[in-house]
Write a protein that holds these residues in place. Sequence first.
Motif, mmCIF file in Angstrom:
data_model
loop_
_atom_site.group_PDB
_atom_site.id
_atom_site.type_symbol
_atom_site.label_atom_id
_atom_site.label_comp_id
_atom_site.label_asym_id
_atom_site.label_seq_id
_atom_site.Cartn_x
_atom_site.Cartn_y
_atom_site.Cartn_z
ATOM 1 N N GLY A 148 0.860 -1.273 -0.135
ATOM 2 C CA GLY A 148 -0.106 -0.151 -0.056
ATOM 3 C C GLY A 148 0.707 1.238 0.067
ATOM 4 O O GLY A 148 0.628 2.235 -0.685
ATOM 5 N N LEU A 149 1.824 1.346 0.954
ATOM 6 C CA LEU A 149 2.735 2.389 0.703
ATOM 7 C C LEU A 149 3.554 2.770 -0.380
ATOM 8 O O LEU A 149 3.569 3.772 -1.081
ATOM 9 C CB LEU A 149 3.703 2.460 1.871
ATOM 10 C CG LEU A 149 3.493 2.328 3.419
ATOM 11 C CD1 LEU A 149 4.383 2.008 4.334
ATOM 12 C CD2 LEU A 149 2.645 3.804 3.632
ATOM 13 N N LEU A 150 4.151 1.625 -1.067
ATOM 14 C CA LEU A 150 4.765 1.938 -2.198
ATOM 15 C C LEU A 150 3.652 2.118 -3.367
ATOM 16 O O LEU A 150 4.063 3.027 -4.470
ATOM 17 C CB LEU A 150 5.336 0.165 -2.571
ATOM 18 C CG LEU A 150 6.813 0.107 -1.878
ATOM 19 C CD1 LEU A 150 7.261 -1.316 -2.332
ATOM 20 C CD2 LEU A 150 7.798 1.004 -1.873
ATOM 21 N N SER A 151 2.636 1.487 -3.459
ATOM 22 C CA SER A 151 1.612 1.952 -4.368
ATOM 23 C C SER A 151 1.247 3.533 -4.310
ATOM 24 O O SER A 151 1.343 4.189 -5.369
ATOM 25 C CB SER A 151 0.416 1.153 -4.277
ATOM 26 O OG SER A 151 0.611 -0.239 -4.648
ATOM 27 N N GLY A 152 1.157 3.951 -3.041
ATOM 28 C CA GLY A 152 0.786 5.420 -2.725
ATOM 29 C C GLY A 152 1.732 6.074 -3.290
ATOM 30 O O GLY A 152 1.500 7.225 -3.777
ATOM 31 N N ALA A 191 -4.722 8.821 -5.164
ATOM 32 C CA ALA A 191 -3.620 7.914 -4.639
ATOM 33 C C ALA A 191 -3.787 7.218 -3.302
ATOM 34 O O ALA A 191 -3.632 6.058 -3.393
ATOM 35 C CB ALA A 191 -2.407 8.864 -4.474
ATOM 36 N N VAL A 192 -4.284 8.110 -2.531
ATOM 37 C CA VAL A 192 -4.675 7.490 -1.437
ATOM 38 C C VAL A 192 -5.802 6.462 -1.280
ATOM 39 O O VAL A 192 -5.413 5.160 -0.957
ATOM 40 C CB VAL A 192 -5.123 8.519 -0.243
ATOM 41 C CG1 VAL A 192 -5.615 7.837 1.103
ATOM 42 C CG2 VAL A 192 -4.124 9.417 0.160
ATOM 43 N N VAL A 193 -6.787 6.475 -2.065
ATOM 44 C CA VAL A 193 -7.927 5.559 -2.031
ATOM 45 C C VAL A 193 -7.172 4.384 -2.984
ATOM 46 O O VAL A 193 -7.535 3.110 -2.688
ATOM 47 C CB VAL A 193 -9.045 6.072 -2.868
ATOM 48 C CG1 VAL A 193 -10.482 4.942 -3.196
ATOM 49 C CG2 VAL A 193 -9.852 7.018 -2.070
ATOM 50 N N LEU A 194 -6.720 4.399 -3.863
ATOM 51 C CA LEU A 194 -6.040 3.363 -4.739
ATOM 52 C C LEU A 194 -4.963 2.455 -4.298
ATOM 53 O O LEU A 194 -4.891 1.449 -4.145
ATOM 54 C CB LEU A 194 -5.555 3.745 -6.214
ATOM 55 C CG LEU A 194 -6.976 4.284 -6.944
ATOM 56 C CD1 LEU A 194 -6.162 4.879 -8.343
ATOM 57 C CD2 LEU A 194 -7.857 3.138 -7.407
ATOM 58 N N ALA A 195 -4.142 3.284 -3.376
ATOM 59 C CA ALA A 195 -3.138 2.731 -2.477
ATOM 60 C C ALA A 195 -3.753 1.851 -1.378
ATOM 61 O O ALA A 195 -3.230 0.714 -0.944
ATOM 62 C CB ALA A 195 -2.012 3.526 -1.758
ATOM 63 N N VAL A 196 -4.716 2.319 -0.657
ATOM 64 C CA VAL A 196 -5.403 1.339 0.198
ATOM 65 C C VAL A 196 -5.963 0.314 -0.535
ATOM 66 O O VAL A 196 -5.927 -0.978 0.127
ATOM 67 C CB VAL A 196 -6.448 2.152 1.127
ATOM 68 C CG1 VAL A 196 -7.249 1.480 1.889
ATOM 69 C CG2 VAL A 196 -5.928 3.425 1.734
#
Length: 191
Positions: free
Chosen positions: A63-67, A78-83
Amino acid sequence: TISLVIVFIVAAFILVDLENLRRMAQNFVPIRFQADYHDLTDRLGNGLAGVVRGQLLICVINGLLSGIGFYFFIPEYAVVLAVFAGVMSLIPIFGTIISSIPAILVGLTISFNSALGVLLWILGIHFLEANILNPKIIGSQAKIHPALVILVLIAGEYLYGIKGALLAVPITSVVQSTIKFIHDKTRPYFC
């Protein structure tokens, strides 16, 4: 989907009445084997807890790397898709695919380059997760060799699809803990 619902219902019943189930199982064990029973259940619990801790740690890292990547390519979401990516990483292999689709589609609404950037970032994370994070983190948390983690994930997915990939490492942890228990208990008789 019905079998998945049944699994969750059974899991809920087990969790609600876990202490009574433990006592009932312990009552089936003769008193002279109670210490061995507790030793085995402690080993199994520690191994499975390591698997869960490792998988949750991978979810957070994913999640952090995706964010980080999404912040550069699709900052509004970014936040919603990372979660979403972090939660979906609970599902080996297919979770990445499921979480990639909305991120790439959102990137396409911005520009082709944004979508391409998101895709390349996700592929990089997936490569890192599959080849380094999964074997190393789950291996160290569950005390299973990283090469064995990779092997059982591949075998589980090949033989039983997503269910096999999800259950491969926990089953390996149970088998490994049981074999170590048997080895430790029988070693004095063979040495």
